[in-house]
Design a protein around this motif. Structure first.
Motif, PDB file in Angstrom:
ATOM      1  N   ASP A 149       1.913  23.200  15.523  1.00  8.89           N
ATOM      2  CA  ASP A 149       0.699  23.572  16.253  1.00  8.89           C
ATOM      3  C   ASP A 149       0.726  22.820  17.579  1.00  8.89           C
ATOM      4  OD1 ASP A 149      -1.798  24.017  17.269  1.00  8.89           O
ATOM      5  OD2 ASP A 149      -2.902  23.333  15.499  1.00  8.89           O
ATOM      6  N   VAL A 150       1.024  23.540  18.664  1.00  9.40           N
ATOM      7  CA  VAL A 150       1.053  22.946  19.999  1.00  9.40           C
ATOM      8  C   VAL A 150      -0.356  23.040  20.587  1.00  9.40           C
ATOM      9  CG1 VAL A 150       2.083  23.020  22.295  1.00  9.40           C
ATOM     10  CG2 VAL A 150       3.465  23.619  20.290  1.00  9.40           C
ATOM     11  N   TYR A 151      -0.976  21.877  20.845  1.00  6.22           N
ATOM     12  CA  TYR A 151      -2.360  21.897  21.292  1.00  6.22           C
ATOM     13  C   TYR A 151      -2.511  21.174  22.633  1.00  6.22           C
ATOM     14  CZ  TYR A 151      -2.716  17.034  19.663  1.00  6.22           C
ATOM     15  OH  TYR A 151      -2.547  15.682  19.499  1.00  6.22           O
ATOM     16  N   GLN A 152      -3.671  21.386  23.249  1.00  8.38           N
ATOM     17  CA  GLN A 152      -4.009  20.727  24.507  1.00  8.38           C
ATOM     18  C   GLN A 152      -4.937  19.552  24.217  1.00  8.38           C
ATOM     19  OE1 GLN A 152      -2.369  22.204  27.089  1.00  8.38           O
ATOM     20  NE2 GLN A 152      -1.667  23.673  25.557  1.00  8.38           N
ATOM     21  N   GLY A 153      -4.736  18.451  24.923  1.00 10.53           N
ATOM     22  CA  GLY A 153      -5.526  17.262  24.659  1.00 10.53           C
ATOM     23  C   GLY A 153      -7.013  17.459  24.826  1.00 10.53           C
ATOM     24  N   TRP A 154      -7.413  18.347  25.731  1.00  6.27           N
ATOM     25  CA  TRP A 154      -8.840  18.547  26.002  1.00  6.27           C
ATOM     26  C   TRP A 154      -9.553  19.376  24.957  1.00  6.27           C
ATOM     27  CZ3 TRP A 154      -9.719  23.723  26.523  1.00  6.27           C
ATOM     28  CH2 TRP A 154      -8.644  24.527  26.905  1.00  6.27           C
ATOM     29  N   PHE A 179       4.296  21.059   8.307  1.00  6.93           N
ATOM     30  CA  PHE A 179       3.387  21.354   9.408  1.00  6.93           C
ATOM     31  C   PHE A 179       3.304  20.139  10.329  1.00  6.93           C
ATOM     32  CE2 PHE A 179       1.912  23.939   5.828  1.00  6.93           C
ATOM     33  CZ  PHE A 179       1.989  25.201   6.396  1.00  6.93           C
ATOM     34  N   ALA A 180       3.252  20.400  11.619  1.00  3.55           N
ATOM     35  CA  ALA A 180       3.225  19.311  12.586  1.00  3.55           C
ATOM     36  C   ALA A 180       2.270  19.635  13.729  1.00  3.55           C
ATOM     37  CB  ALA A 180       4.630  19.048  13.133  1.00  3.55           C
ATOM     38  N   LEU A 181       1.758  18.582  14.356  1.00  4.39           N
ATOM     39  CA  LEU A 181       0.909  18.682  15.533  1.00  4.39           C
ATOM     40  C   LEU A 181       1.659  18.087  16.715  1.00  4.39           C
ATOM     41  CD1 LEU A 181      -2.441  17.357  14.006  1.00  4.39           C
ATOM     42  CD2 LEU A 181      -1.865  19.744  14.446  1.00  4.39           C
ATOM     43  N   ALA A 182       1.579  18.742  17.874  1.00  7.46           N
ATOM     44  CA  ALA A 182       2.245  18.218  19.064  1.00  7.46           C
ATOM     45  C   ALA A 182       1.399  18.532  20.288  1.00  7.46           C
ATOM     46  CB  ALA A 182       3.641  18.817  19.213  1.00  7.46           C
ATOM     47  N   GLU A 183       0.980  17.483  21.009  1.00 14.19           N
ATOM     48  CA  GLU A 183       0.198  17.685  22.227  1.00 14.19           C
ATOM     49  C   GLU A 183       1.147  18.031  23.373  1.00 14.19           C
ATOM     50  OE1 GLU A 183      -2.916  15.350  25.185  1.00 14.19           O
ATOM     51  OE2 GLU A 183      -2.440  14.509  23.203  1.00 14.19           O
ATOM     52  N   ALA A 184       0.887  19.129  24.046  1.00 12.72           N
ATOM     53  CA  ALA A 184       1.794  19.626  25.074  1.00 12.72           C
ATOM     54  C   ALA A 184       2.022  18.601  26.186  1.00 12.72           C
ATOM     55  CB  ALA A 184       1.254  20.931  25.659  1.00 12.72           C
ATOM     56  N   ASP A 185       0.991  17.834  26.544  1.00  9.57           N
ATOM     57  CA  ASP A 185       1.116  16.878  27.645  1.00  9.57           C
ATOM     58  C   ASP A 185       1.961  15.663  27.293  1.00  9.57           C
ATOM     59  OD1 ASP A 185      -0.378  18.387  29.407  1.00  9.57           O
ATOM     60  OD2 ASP A 185      -2.269  17.486  28.802  1.00  9.57           O
ATOM     61  N   CYS A 186       2.240  15.458  26.005  1.00 10.19           N
ATOM     62  CA  CYS A 186       2.967  14.256  25.586  1.00 10.19           C
ATOM     63  C   CYS A 186       4.480  14.458  25.532  1.00 10.19           C
ATOM     64  CB  CYS A 186       2.472  13.799  24.203  1.00 10.19           C
ATOM     65  SG  CYS A 186       0.779  13.191  24.200  1.00 10.19           S
ATOM     66  N   LYS A 241       0.833  -1.192   0.000  1.00  7.02           N
ATOM     67  CA  LYS A 241       0.000   0.000   0.000  1.00  7.02           C
ATOM     68  C   LYS A 241       0.872   1.246   0.000  1.00  7.02           C
ATOM     69  CE  LYS A 241      -3.946  -2.029   2.405  1.00  7.02           C
ATOM     70  NZ  LYS A 241      -4.818  -1.919   3.586  1.00  7.02           N
ATOM     71  N   ARG A 242       0.439   2.266  -0.695  1.00  5.59           N
ATOM     72  CA  ARG A 242       1.157   3.526  -0.703  1.00  5.59           C
ATOM     73  C   ARG A 242       0.967   4.229   0.629  1.00  5.59           C
ATOM     74  NH1 ARG A 242      -0.283   6.860  -5.966  1.00  5.59           N
ATOM     75  NH2 ARG A 242       1.368   8.150  -5.081  1.00  5.59           N
ATOM     76  N   LYS A 243       2.005   4.853   1.124  1.00  6.06           N
ATOM     77  CA  LYS A 243       1.945   5.566   2.391  1.00  6.06           C
ATOM     78  C   LYS A 243       1.076   6.816   2.231  1.00  6.06           C
ATOM     79  CE  LYS A 243       4.833   7.740   5.892  1.00  6.06           C
ATOM     80  NZ  LYS A 243       6.221   8.097   6.271  1.00  6.06           N
ATOM     81  N   GLU A 244       0.139   6.983   3.132  1.00  4.83           N
ATOM     82  CA  GLU A 244      -0.757   8.133   3.075  1.00  4.83           C
ATOM     83  C   GLU A 244       0.014   9.418   3.399  1.00  4.83           C
ATOM     84  OE1 GLU A 244      -4.868   9.793   5.120  1.00  4.83           O
ATOM     85  OE2 GLU A 244      -3.980   7.894   5.765  1.00  4.83           O
ATOM     86  N   VAL A 245      -0.184  10.433   2.575  1.00  5.15           N
ATOM     87  CA  VAL A 245       0.470  11.715   2.791  1.00  5.15           C
ATOM     88  C   VAL A 245      -0.457  12.622   3.591  1.00  5.15           C
ATOM     89  CG1 VAL A 245       1.453  13.746   1.682  1.00  5.15           C
ATOM     90  CG2 VAL A 245       1.771  11.501   0.652  1.00  5.15           C
ATOM     91  N   THR A 246      -0.012  13.064   4.728  1.00 10.58           N
ATOM     92  CA  THR A 246      -0.823  13.930   5.578  1.00 10.58           C
ATOM     93  C   THR A 246      -0.265  15.342   5.565  1.00 10.58           C
ATOM     94  OG1 THR A 246       0.476  13.354   7.526  1.00 10.58           O
ATOM     95  CG2 THR A 246      -1.487  12.024   7.069  1.00 10.58           C
ATOM     96  N   LEU A 247      -1.139  16.317   5.815  1.00  7.54           N
ATOM     97  CA  LEU A 247      -0.708  17.711   5.829  1.00  7.54           C
ATOM     98  C   LEU A 247       0.126  18.003   7.073  1.00  7.54           C
ATOM     99  CD1 LEU A 247      -0.791  20.603   4.729  1.00  7.54           C
ATOM    100  CD2 LEU A 247      -2.916  20.927   5.996  1.00  7.54           C
ATOM    101  N   GLN A 248      -0.324  17.495   8.240  1.00  5.60           N
ATOM    102  CA  GLN A 248       0.347  17.775   9.503  1.00  5.60           C
ATOM    103  C   GLN A 248       0.825  16.473  10.145  1.00  5.60           C
ATOM    104  OE1 GLN A 248      -3.276  19.985  10.724  1.00  5.60           O
ATOM    105  NE2 GLN A 248      -1.860  21.485  11.566  1.00  5.60           N
ATOM    106  N   ASP A 249       2.124  16.366  10.380  1.00  8.93           N
ATOM    107  CA  ASP A 249       2.663  15.191  11.056  1.00  8.93           C
ATOM    108  C   ASP A 249       2.343  15.260  12.549  1.00  8.93           C
ATOM    109  OD1 ASP A 249       3.823  14.223   8.701  1.00  8.93           O
ATOM    110  OD2 ASP A 249       5.597  15.481   8.974  1.00  8.93           O
ATOM    111  N   ASN A 250       2.002  14.135  13.125  1.00  3.20           N
ATOM    112  CA  ASN A 250       1.673  14.068  14.547  1.00  3.20           C
ATOM    113  C   ASN A 250       2.938  13.717  15.332  1.00  3.20           C
ATOM    114  OD1 ASN A 250       0.384  14.006  16.959  1.00  3.20           O
ATOM    115  ND2 ASN A 250      -1.014  12.337  16.458  1.00  3.20           N
ATOM    116  N   ILE A 251       3.437  14.664  16.121  1.00  6.42           N
ATOM    117  CA  ILE A 251       4.661  14.462  16.899  1.00  6.42           C
ATOM    118  C   ILE A 251       4.261  14.032  18.310  1.00  6.42           C
ATOM    119  CG2 ILE A 251       6.835  15.477  17.635  1.00  6.42           C
ATOM    120  CD1 ILE A 251       6.435  15.420  14.603  1.00  6.42           C
ATOM    121  N   SER A 252       4.450  12.746  18.625  1.00  5.66           N
ATOM    122  CA  SER A 252       3.983  12.216  19.905  1.00  5.66           C
ATOM    123  C   SER A 252       5.105  11.696  20.796  1.00  5.66           C
ATOM    124  CB  SER A 252       2.966  11.092  19.662  1.00  5.66           C
ATOM    125  OG  SER A 252       3.538  10.074  18.847  1.00  5.66           O
TER     126      SER A 252
END
Length: 275
Positions: free
Chosen positions: A33-38, A63-70, A4-15
């Protein structure tokens, strides 16, 4: 059977810390984008991110997403209720000279000229209140008389999404919505300024020419400043200027994505909590 081809996402999830360090090594500009889990990540900017990445190129803007609590590295951003965006940029020294800039094409398909400078630059905005009263040419003349060179000049109406990113460091302040709505209310003149002479750096020199933020204060303390002459009341103070070199780099990257940065590469995340 093919894989399967790897899905290309706009924002990588940094966990994880490993993914965070991998993200920091990416060449080009990365917006986190630093976000809060809630409450989750900021959704209104996704369409703007998509447009910017198409214009700039998939290998230059990330672009990346990163939850502050993680992540421990984001501990100081935990518990915040306003959107937080961090900007990281790494110049790719292996790129040939003609490919070292971020560029995009005009809607008509023709290549847009890329402006570059080896000098320090700053952003200047002649705001809608000054433009609508026909003061643009007067202000530009005063800017040039003060020893500034204008590398690029563009008149357009900024979008709400752009201005929410532009003023994101003031998202928790009461004046935030007024600032955003005012800059979106009509055409502004956007300028890239540099200086060829003088002892002051371009950011400081431009802020001195603008004068105090409040036009009433400017009229008392610096009556010859632009805000004293053309501003009326907050937030209608005629002009905007970057607060420092880091802010200038962030604002120029947002509003002039085709501008070539030579000596204003960001090396630290932007975290402006005070004006």
């Amino acid at each position: 059977m093919g894989s399967k081809r790897k899905e290309v996402t706009l924002q990588d999830n940094i966990s994880t810390q490993e993914l965070w360090e991998e993200m920091l090594s990416s060449k080009g500009l990365t917006v986190v984008d630093v976000y809060q889990g809630w409450c989750g990540p900021c959704k209104p900017v996704v369409s703007l991110f998509q447009k910017m990445r198409i214009e700039v190129g998939l290998d230059r803007l990330h672009f990346a997403l990163a939850e502050a609590d993680c992540l421990d590295v984001l501990e100081k951003y935990r518990g915040r209720c306003e959107p937080t965006f961090l900007f990281y940029a790494i110049k790719d020294e292996a790129l040939p000279e003609e490919d070292e800039c971020f560029s995009h094409e005009k809607d008509d398909g023709e290549d847009e000229d890329v402006v570059s400078s080896e000098k320090s630059c700053t952003l200047a905005i002649i705001k809608p209140d000054a433009v609508v009263h026909g003061k643009t040419d007067e202000i530009i003349m005063k800017i040039q008389e003060a020893g500034f060179d204008i590398l690029m000049s563009e008149e357009r109406t900024t979008t709400e999404a752009e201005m929410r990113l532009f003023y994101q460091h003031r998202a928790g302040e009461e004046v935030f919505e007024k600032l955003v709505q005012h800059l979106c209310s009509g055409p502004s003149r956007l300028l890239i300024l540099t200086r060829t002479e003088g002892t002051e750096d371009v950011v400081t020199a431009w802020r001195n020419l603008m004068g105090p933020c409040d036009p009433d204060t400017a009229r008392r303390e610096q009556p010859d400043s632009l805000r004293a002459q053309y501003g009326t009341e907050m937030p209608f103070n005629a002009v905007h200027g970057s607060r420092d070199a880091e802010d200038a780099s962030r604002e120029l990257a947002l509003l002039f994505p085709s501008f070539k940065f030579s000596d204003q590469v960001l090396e630290e995340p932007l975290d402006h909590e005070e004006e």
